[in-house]
Design a protein around this motif. Sequence first.
Motif, PDB file in Angstrom:
ATOM      1  N   GLN A 116       0.862  -1.178   0.000  1.00 28.82           N
ATOM      2  CA  GLN A 116       0.000   0.000   0.000  1.00 28.82           C
ATOM      3  C   GLN A 116       0.894   1.221   0.000  1.00 28.82           C
ATOM      4  O   GLN A 116       1.684   1.425   0.933  1.00 28.82           O
ATOM      5  CB  GLN A 116      -0.902   0.024   1.229  1.00 28.82           C
ATOM      6  N   VAL A 117       0.819   2.028  -1.051  1.00 28.61           N
ATOM      7  CA  VAL A 117       1.622   3.247  -1.110  1.00 28.61           C
ATOM      8  C   VAL A 117       0.739   4.442  -0.781  1.00 28.61           C
ATOM      9  O   VAL A 117      -0.477   4.415  -0.983  1.00 28.61           O
ATOM     10  CB  VAL A 117       2.289   3.432  -2.493  1.00 28.61           C
ATOM     11  N   SER A 118       1.381   5.485  -0.258  1.00 29.89           N
ATOM     12  CA  SER A 118       0.655   6.697   0.110  1.00 29.89           C
ATOM     13  C   SER A 118       1.518   7.922  -0.165  1.00 29.89           C
ATOM     14  O   SER A 118       2.746   7.845  -0.133  1.00 29.89           O
ATOM     15  CB  SER A 118       0.277   6.681   1.597  1.00 29.89           C
ATOM     16  N   THR A 119       0.850   9.030  -0.419  1.00 22.21           N
ATOM     17  CA  THR A 119       1.504  10.329  -0.427  1.00 22.21           C
ATOM     18  C   THR A 119       0.901  11.102   0.729  1.00 22.21           C
ATOM     19  O   THR A 119      -0.139  11.762   0.599  1.00 22.21           O
ATOM     20  CB  THR A 119       1.288  11.080  -1.762  1.00 22.21           C
ATOM     21  N   HIS A 120       1.534  10.989   1.892  1.00 23.44           N
ATOM     22  CA  HIS A 120       0.970  11.575   3.103  1.00 23.44           C
ATOM     23  C   HIS A 120       1.085  13.093   3.115  1.00 23.44           C
ATOM     24  O   HIS A 120       0.204  13.779   3.629  1.00 23.44           O
ATOM     25  CB  HIS A 120       1.688  11.006   4.330  1.00 23.44           C
TER      26      HIS A 120
ATOM     27  N   GLY B 163       8.649 -19.913   2.764  1.00 27.10           N
ATOM     28  CA  GLY B 163       7.508 -19.537   3.603  1.00 27.10           C
ATOM     29  C   GLY B 163       7.754 -18.408   4.575  1.00 27.10           C
ATOM     30  O   GLY B 163       6.851 -18.032   5.327  1.00 27.10           O
ATOM     31  N   ILE B 164       8.949 -17.846   4.625  1.00 25.36           N
ATOM     32  CA  ILE B 164       9.203 -16.717   5.516  1.00 25.36           C
ATOM     33  C   ILE B 164       8.347 -15.526   5.092  1.00 25.36           C
ATOM     34  O   ILE B 164       8.209 -15.238   3.912  1.00 25.36           O
ATOM     35  CB  ILE B 164      10.694 -16.330   5.494  1.00 25.36           C
ATOM     36  N   VAL B 165       7.768 -14.838   6.082  1.00 24.54           N
ATOM     37  CA  VAL B 165       6.975 -13.641   5.830  1.00 24.54           C
ATOM     38  C   VAL B 165       7.786 -12.429   6.272  1.00 24.54           C
ATOM     39  O   VAL B 165       8.320 -12.401   7.387  1.00 24.54           O
ATOM     40  CB  VAL B 165       5.636 -13.677   6.586  1.00 24.54           C
ATOM     41  N   ALA B 166       7.896 -11.441   5.388  1.00 20.96           N
ATOM     42  CA  ALA B 166       8.610 -10.208   5.717  1.00 20.96           C
ATOM     43  C   ALA B 166       7.658  -9.031   5.604  1.00 20.96           C
ATOM     44  O   ALA B 166       6.951  -8.897   4.602  1.00 20.96           O
ATOM     45  CB  ALA B 166       9.804 -10.012   4.777  1.00 20.96           C
ATOM     46  N   GLN B 167       7.630  -8.212   6.635  1.00 19.27           N
ATOM     47  CA  GLN B 167       6.814  -6.996   6.633  1.00 19.27           C
ATOM     48  C   GLN B 167       7.759  -5.808   6.759  1.00 19.27           C
ATOM     49  O   GLN B 167       8.569  -5.758   7.697  1.00 19.27           O
ATOM     50  CB  GLN B 167       5.854  -6.993   7.821  1.00 19.27           C
ATOM     51  N   ILE B 168       7.667  -4.867   5.820  1.00 26.27           N
ATOM     52  CA  ILE B 168       8.565  -3.711   5.843  1.00 26.27           C
ATOM     53  C   ILE B 168       7.758  -2.438   5.619  1.00 26.27           C
ATOM     54  O   ILE B 168       7.073  -2.293   4.608  1.00 26.27           O
ATOM     55  CB  ILE B 168       9.673  -3.826   4.773  1.00 26.27           C
ATOM     56  N   ASN B 169       7.855  -1.532   6.576  1.00 30.27           N
ATOM     57  CA  ASN B 169       7.262  -0.208   6.450  1.00 30.27           C
ATOM     58  C   ASN B 169       8.369   0.786   6.111  1.00 30.27           C
ATOM     59  O   ASN B 169       9.411   0.818   6.782  1.00 30.27           O
ATOM     60  CB  ASN B 169       6.593   0.224   7.752  1.00 30.27           C
ATOM     61  N   SER B 170       8.146   1.590   5.072  1.00 34.63           N
ATOM     62  CA  SER B 170       9.111   2.608   4.665  1.00 34.63           C
ATOM     63  C   SER B 170       8.371   3.940   4.585  1.00 34.63           C
ATOM     64  O   SER B 170       7.352   4.040   3.907  1.00 34.63           O
ATOM     65  CB  SER B 170       9.707   2.277   3.289  1.00 34.63           C
ATOM     66  N   SER B 171       8.898   4.959   5.259  1.00 32.47           N
ATOM     67  CA  SER B 171       8.167   6.224   5.275  1.00 32.47           C
ATOM     68  C   SER B 171       9.098   7.408   5.482  1.00 32.47           C
ATOM     69  O   SER B 171      10.019   7.348   6.299  1.00 32.47           O
ATOM     70  CB  SER B 171       7.109   6.211   6.394  1.00 32.47           C
ATOM     71  N   TRP B 172       8.824   8.476   4.729  1.00 33.18           N
ATOM     72  CA  TRP B 172       9.471   9.759   4.967  1.00 33.18           C
ATOM     73  C   TRP B 172       8.517  10.698   5.705  1.00 33.18           C
ATOM     74  O   TRP B 172       8.722  11.899   5.746  1.00 33.18           O
ATOM     75  CB  TRP B 172       9.881  10.401   3.637  1.00 33.18           C
ATOM     76  N   ALA B 173       7.480  10.122   6.298  1.00 25.77           N
ATOM     77  CA  ALA B 173       6.513  10.900   7.065  1.00 25.77           C
ATOM     78  C   ALA B 173       6.232  10.194   8.388  1.00 25.77           C
ATOM     79  O   ALA B 173       5.095  10.021   8.795  1.00 25.77           O
ATOM     80  CB  ALA B 173       5.220  11.084   6.260  1.00 25.77           C
ATOM     81  N   VAL B 174       7.311   9.791   9.062  1.00 25.19           N
ATOM     82  CA  VAL B 174       7.195   9.102  10.345  1.00 25.19           C
ATOM     83  C   VAL B 174       8.256   9.662  11.286  1.00 25.19           C
ATOM     84  O   VAL B 174       9.378   9.942  10.867  1.00 25.19           O
ATOM     85  CB  VAL B 174       7.365   7.565  10.178  1.00 25.19           C
TER      86      VAL B 174
END
Length: 383
Positions: free
Chosen positions: A222-226, A255-266
Amino acid sequence: MDSETVRIALNGVTGRMGYRQHLVRSLLALRDQGGLDLGDGRTLRPEPVLVGRREPALRAIAERHGLRHWDTDLDSVLSDGTVDVYFDAQITAARPEALIRAIAAGKHVYTEKPTATGLADALEVARLARSAGIRHGVVQDKLFLPGLLKLRRLIDGGFFGEILSVRAEFGYWVFEGDWQPAQRPSWNYRAEDGGGITIDMFPHWAYVLERLFGRVTSVMAQVSTHIPNRWDERGKPYEATADDAVYAVFRLDGGIVAQINSSWAVRVMRDELVEFQVDGVLGSAVAGPRRCRIQHRSTTPRPVWNPDQPTTDSYRDHWQEVPDNQPFENAFKAQWELFLRHVALGEPYESDLVAGARGVQLAELGLRSSAEGRRIEVPELAL
């Protein structure tokens, strides 16, 4: 010991990354230490040739560091038979054309990532490099950071047992530019100029995940322009047309699950600007650029959920610091040394333009996943 010179055309050294990491902390550091010992009685001494559009900036950098050769004409530099390697640290949108010109001139090429803003161009560059028979590489600096080197040590030593999941948080607040100058260039926030955090960071996550944990087989993002409005380097307001945050779940081989959040508004509430938590049956680790901490199965505390009582346990205190155990080079310099050994000796080199294309592919599929609202499989690349 015999000394040989390798002349390297550096395009984009007037930018922050090209100047600080690649010129000063890598190639000039190598020069100042007497060159790269190839281990066969030869020393390879890098000689930078600066290339760019801004003559005053190039001249100032050359004078500051005692460099004799610089030029604003890329074709003139590429036609010089004494130039061995072309390196690109320009804005992404300008990169594929310059790489293609360098390949056509018979130069070995090394480049910042992403190698292009789209997969078609990234594949074309990789195909041309393979057909030309030149040495080629893409910057994958995160693999050479001390924290991730320690994490690799843990993986290789079997610390985790079966790895279950990877969770990462990356980012920081980039000022909008109105009352405080932004820490990133304005083109990063314009899609028409190749900007966007997905195309910037997914190529990083592609090689980190692939080289440490396994090939990415699917992505849901999910991409956003915050922050929709920003101010550029001249204080002029502009519309941010590129994404400044992306939240993603990756499925990896095995089967490994990877979750990555990337943000320039955090705003940062962690010890380092990027941290990877790896959880395995036998233990867990949290690694950043410098530090790596672990918690083994035998020392894991027994948390009990009780929201009616204040927490009395300091969970961070149960983690153990992984010692350095070795000196660590600057990550960019360490990879430059590997690439130059690849050029001089033909040693195997995994971080090539095909790997770079896989990073662009993942970014492209992440954007598509967000647009279509579904998980997308990642096919094997066919050159």
